[in-house]
Design an enzyme around this catalytic site. Structure first.
Site, PDB file in Angstrom:
ATOM      1  N   SER A  13      41.157  38.718  46.089  1.00  0.00           N
ATOM      2  CA  SER A  13      41.534  39.185  47.428  1.00  0.00           C
ATOM      3  C   SER A  13      41.909  40.667  47.400  1.00  0.00           C
ATOM      4  O   SER A  13      41.666  41.384  48.374  1.00  0.00           O
ATOM      5  CB  SER A  13      42.663  38.337  48.011  1.00  0.00           C
ATOM      6  OG  SER A  13      43.874  38.577  47.346  1.00  0.00           O
ATOM      7  N   LYS A  59      36.119  38.847  23.084  1.00  0.00           N
ATOM      8  CA  LYS A  59      35.352  39.446  21.992  1.00  0.00           C
ATOM      9  C   LYS A  59      34.516  40.622  22.506  1.00  0.00           C
ATOM     10  O   LYS A  59      34.563  41.724  21.962  1.00  0.00           O
ATOM     11  CB  LYS A  59      34.454  38.365  21.374  1.00  0.00           C
ATOM     12  CG  LYS A  59      33.661  38.822  20.189  1.00  0.00           C
ATOM     13  CD  LYS A  59      32.974  37.636  19.513  1.00  0.00           C
ATOM     14  CE  LYS A  59      32.010  38.106  18.448  1.00  0.00           C
ATOM     15  NZ  LYS A  59      30.796  38.705  19.009  1.00  0.00           N
ATOM     16  N   ILE A  87      43.603  44.648  27.921  1.00  0.00           N
ATOM     17  CA  ILE A  87      42.625  45.739  27.811  1.00  0.00           C
ATOM     18  C   ILE A  87      42.742  46.340  26.409  1.00  0.00           C
ATOM     19  O   ILE A  87      43.822  46.781  25.998  1.00  0.00           O
ATOM     20  CB  ILE A  87      42.905  46.836  28.874  1.00  0.00           C
ATOM     21  CG1 ILE A  87      42.886  46.248  30.291  1.00  0.00           C
ATOM     22  CG2 ILE A  87      41.904  47.981  28.754  1.00  0.00           C
ATOM     23  CD1 ILE A  87      41.557  45.697  30.747  1.00  0.00           C
ATOM     24  N   HIS A 103      51.081  44.621  39.814  1.00  0.00           N
ATOM     25  CA  HIS A 103      51.864  43.476  39.340  1.00  0.00           C
ATOM     26  C   HIS A 103      52.638  42.919  40.531  1.00  0.00           C
ATOM     27  O   HIS A 103      53.235  43.686  41.293  1.00  0.00           O
ATOM     28  CB  HIS A 103      52.815  43.928  38.229  1.00  0.00           C
ATOM     29  CG  HIS A 103      53.528  42.792  37.584  1.00  0.00           C
ATOM     30  ND1 HIS A 103      52.915  41.959  36.672  1.00  0.00           N
ATOM     31  CD2 HIS A 103      54.796  42.317  37.742  1.00  0.00           C
ATOM     32  CE1 HIS A 103      53.782  41.028  36.283  1.00  0.00           C
ATOM     33  NE2 HIS A 103      54.922  41.227  36.921  1.00  0.00           N
TER      34      HIS A 103
HETATM   35  C1  GRF Z   1      47.754  39.635  42.448  1.00  0.00           C
HETATM   36  O1  GRF Z   1      48.909  39.017  42.919  1.00  0.00           O
HETATM   37  C2  GRF Z   1      48.104  40.751  41.486  1.00  0.00           C
HETATM   38  O2  GRF Z   1      49.359  41.292  41.688  1.00  0.00           O
HETATM   39  C3  GRF Z   1      48.083  40.064  40.161  1.00  0.00           C
HETATM   40  O3  GRF Z   1      47.078  39.095  40.260  1.00  0.00           O
HETATM   41  C4  GRF Z   1      46.919  38.695  41.600  1.00  0.00           C
HETATM   42  C5  GRF Z   1      45.457  38.773  41.925  1.00  0.00           C
HETATM   43  O4  GRF Z   1      45.188  38.200  43.171  1.00  0.00           O
HETATM   44  N1  GRF Z   1      47.926  41.028  39.096  1.00  0.00           N
HETATM   45  P1  GRF Z   1      43.746  38.309  43.804  1.00  0.00           P
HETATM   46  O5  GRF Z   1      42.754  37.694  42.843  1.00  0.00           O
HETATM   47  O6  GRF Z   1      43.465  39.750  44.058  1.00  0.00           O
HETATM   48  O7  GRF Z   1      43.843  37.530  45.081  1.00  0.00           O
END
Ligand code: GRF
Length: 191
Positions: A13, A59, A87, A103
């Protein structure tokens, strides 16, 4: 034209919000989506949007081939949007200062290895926090550790469960992530 590469493992999303935002704003093209899950919503989205995608695993992510492929796209930024693999340092080194992550909580609390998805929201709720939010930060060699670029907060509301808090946080993410990217790009030379 700035080029973005988005890494994502989930529904995508945030990736969709970024793509939609720059369709309207212009000046930015998402040139590649990298995912470690063939069945992820973000892969469907790439297909729907006609954006090239690359499936990887731990990998392959550590092989020089992917580094060359990423560099070949000459991205201004690599945007992590719910990407669950670490990463590799070779990629961080090659694109230092140009890889960002979002995050779903206020770092430095509620971060680190294994802190993703609903685990983050459960921890925030269990601690009785009155607010949560998002952190957009540079990616370095440690999980959820690089310099903070932007934080935005939202309240934790009485009766919240992980789902309701996650939904509120997703709204913040969809608003701020594209705009933070736009701001960062405005300070970068286009190639
Ligand atoms: C988000 O809440 C982001 O903060 C975290 O993973 C989630 C990804 O959500 N790192 P989406 O796949 O973009 O809906």
């Amino acid at each position: 034209m700035h080029r973005l590469i988005i890494f994502a493992s989930g529904q995508g999303s945030n990736a969709q919000a970024i793509i939609d935002y720059f369709k309207k704003e212009g000046g930015v093209e998402v040139v590649l989506i990298v995912s470690n899950k063939a069945e992820a919503g973000v892969v469907n989205m790439a297909q729907r949007e006609g954006i090239p995608y690359l499936l990887t695993n731990n990998k392959r992510l550590n092989e020089t081939l992917i580094l060359e492929e990423l560099a070949g796209h000459n991205p201004s930024l690599i945007v992590l949007a719910g990407f669950l693999l670490k990463i590799p340092s070779a990629i961080i080194e090659a694109f230092r200062g140009r890889i960002i992550n979002i995050h779903p909580a206020l770092l430095p609390k509620w971060g680190g290895q294994g802190m993703w998805g609903h685990r983050v929201h459960h921890a925030v709720l269990e601690a009785g926090e009155l607010q949560s939010g998002i952190t957009i930060h540079l990616v370095d060699e440690e999980y959820d550790h690089g310099a903070t670029l932007l934080q935005a907060t939202c309240p934790v509301i009485s009766g919240d469960i992980a789902d309701t808090l996650a939904a509120r946080i997703h709204k913040l993410e969809h608003f701020y992530y594209p705009r933070a990217i736009q701001f960062l790009l405005s300070n970068m030379a286009e190639e």
